[in-house]
Design a protein around this motif. Structure first.
Motif, short mmCIF file in Angstrom:
data_model
loop_
_atom_site.label_atom_id
_atom_site.label_comp_id
_atom_site.label_asym_id
_atom_site.label_seq_id
_atom_site.Cartn_x
_atom_site.Cartn_y
_atom_site.Cartn_z
N LEU A 123 0.82 -1.21 0.00
CA LEU A 123 0.00 0.00 0.00
C LEU A 123 0.86 1.26 0.00
O LEU A 123 0.58 2.22 -0.73
CB LEU A 123 -0.92 0.00 1.22
CG LEU A 123 -2.10 -0.99 1.18
CD1 LEU A 123 -2.78 -1.05 2.54
CD2 LEU A 123 -3.10 -0.61 0.09
N TYR A 148 0.66 3.97 -2.91
CA TYR A 148 -0.05 5.22 -2.63
C TYR A 148 0.79 6.24 -1.87
O TYR A 148 0.31 7.32 -1.55
CB TYR A 148 -1.35 4.92 -1.86
CG TYR A 148 -2.31 4.08 -2.66
CD1 TYR A 148 -3.02 4.61 -3.74
CD2 TYR A 148 -2.50 2.73 -2.36
CE1 TYR A 148 -3.89 3.85 -4.48
CE2 TYR A 148 -3.37 1.94 -3.11
CZ TYR A 148 -4.07 2.51 -4.17
OH TYR A 148 -4.94 1.73 -4.91
N ILE A 173 -3.44 6.66 0.74
CA ILE A 173 -4.31 5.47 0.79
C ILE A 173 -5.74 5.89 1.08
O ILE A 173 -6.69 5.44 0.41
CB ILE A 173 -3.80 4.50 1.88
CG1 ILE A 173 -2.43 3.93 1.50
CG2 ILE A 173 -4.80 3.35 2.09
CD1 ILE A 173 -1.71 3.26 2.66
N LEU A 230 -9.36 0.32 -3.55
CA LEU A 230 -8.87 -0.87 -2.86
C LEU A 230 -9.88 -2.01 -2.95
O LEU A 230 -11.08 -1.79 -3.10
CB LEU A 230 -8.61 -0.55 -1.38
CG LEU A 230 -7.61 0.56 -1.07
CD1 LEU A 230 -7.45 0.70 0.44
CD2 LEU A 230 -6.27 0.28 -1.73
N ARG A 237 -10.46 -2.53 2.03
CA ARG A 237 -11.07 -1.23 2.32
C ARG A 237 -11.88 -1.31 3.60
O ARG A 237 -11.82 -0.40 4.45
CB ARG A 237 -11.97 -0.81 1.15
CG ARG A 237 -12.75 0.47 1.41
CD ARG A 237 -13.61 0.83 0.20
NE ARG A 237 -14.42 2.01 0.46
CZ ARG A 237 -15.21 2.59 -0.43
NH1 ARG A 237 -15.29 2.08 -1.67
NH2 ARG A 237 -15.91 3.65 -0.11
#
Length: 295
Positions: free
Chosen positions: A215, A219, A225, A232, A237
């Motif tokens: 992640l 991001y 994120i 996601l 998520r």
């Protein structure tokens, strides 16, 4: 040499005192043998190991200024923010406890300034002094704690102790990027996502190191994120959305506070060794390897 042979400028060595002391204790206790004591029965195994580790680092870094930072042991602002912070830590070994106070006397006798701050950890003192002193000299931080990688800068190198005396990995911004593809700030966000079992805060439940790294690399930050949650997978998520408050708190807990109330100035840390005083202290703690320091 960690410093280049032609680098004759000032260099500050900031020592993570507890990291060295615990490392020295457990290295000497490995194998279950008896703890080394003085003739008066005072345990000194951690102190002896500490002095050997530090002597090796001093010879490699050749600091002009030297400071040793310590935890005070009372409640910190992090524990006030999160009751369970470090709540899983076992009690210190019984024969290490008497060495906590004695090692500070030893350090002081070697002309090294002891620094700590009520309510803050050694990491915070190190971060504060590193930022402050970087304008005057190159700063080296000696530790075994990878959390301190977040303060790496062009003028701040974090020297991570590896297994064995005199074995180090020196982290600069370039090496951190080469090894982990990460910036110092991303070290904080990684811990915010995955938590820290050693410090006992969870991050986002169900997000481990592999997912957190993926992640962060994609991001760039926690904020990145959160701005792309809709991109996601649904399950991931959901985990993040369910733990948003803990995510933000974990990032806060992971962040080294670089404005701790430490009043030490650069000139106060100039390292001046009184060899007679060093010899006397080595005799007191029966450190026969004093040639590392006074030879």
């Amino acid at each position: 040499m960690i410093r280049e042979s032609n680098d004759n400028g000032d260099a500050v060595l900031l020592v993570d005192g507890m990291a060295l002391l615990f490392r020295a204790y457990f290295a000497s206790a490995y194998g279950g043998g008896p703890v080394k004591r003085t003739r008066d029965g005072v345990p000194v195994n951690a102190i002896h190991g500490f002095l050997r580790y530090l002597a090796d680092a001093v010879k490699k870094i050749r600091p002009t200024h030297l400071v040793c930072c310590w935890d005070l042991g009372g409640q910190t602002f992090r524990a006030q923010r999160y009751d369970s912070y470090k709540g899983n830590r076992p009690e210190a070994p019984e024969d290490l406890i008497p060495q906590f106070g004695l090692i500070k006397d030893v350090v002081e006798s070697f002309g090294i300034l002891n620094v700590s701050a009520e309510g803050y950890e050694a990491d915070d003192c190190i971060g504060t002094l590193a930022r402050r002193f970087a304008a005057d000299a190159h700063v080296y931080v000696l530790t075994g704690d990878h959390d301190l990688l977040q303060i790496v800068d062009e003028r701040i190198s974090v020297v991570i102790m590896k297994k064995g005396h005199g074995n180090y990995q020196v982290y600069t911004p370039d090496f951190l990027m080469e090894e982990r593809q990460m910036t110092p700030a991303q070290i904080i966000d990684m811990k915010g996502l995955m938590g820290d079992t050693s410090d006992n805060y969870p991050g986002v439940r169900g997000v481990g190191e592999k997912t957190a790294l993926k992640l962060i690399l994609e991001y760039r930050s926690i904020d990145g994120i959160l701005s792309n949650l809709e991109s996601l997978p649904k399950t991931l998520r959901g985990k993040i959305e369910a733990d948003l408050d803990m995510l933000r708190l974990s990032r806060e807990l992971a962040t080294i506070h670089c404005e701790a109330p430490v009043t030490v100035e650069f000139a106060e840390c100039l390292w001046c060794v009184d060899l007679d005083r060093v010899k006397t202290m080595c005799e007191t703690v029966e450190f026969k390897d004093s040639i590392r320091w006074i030879g």
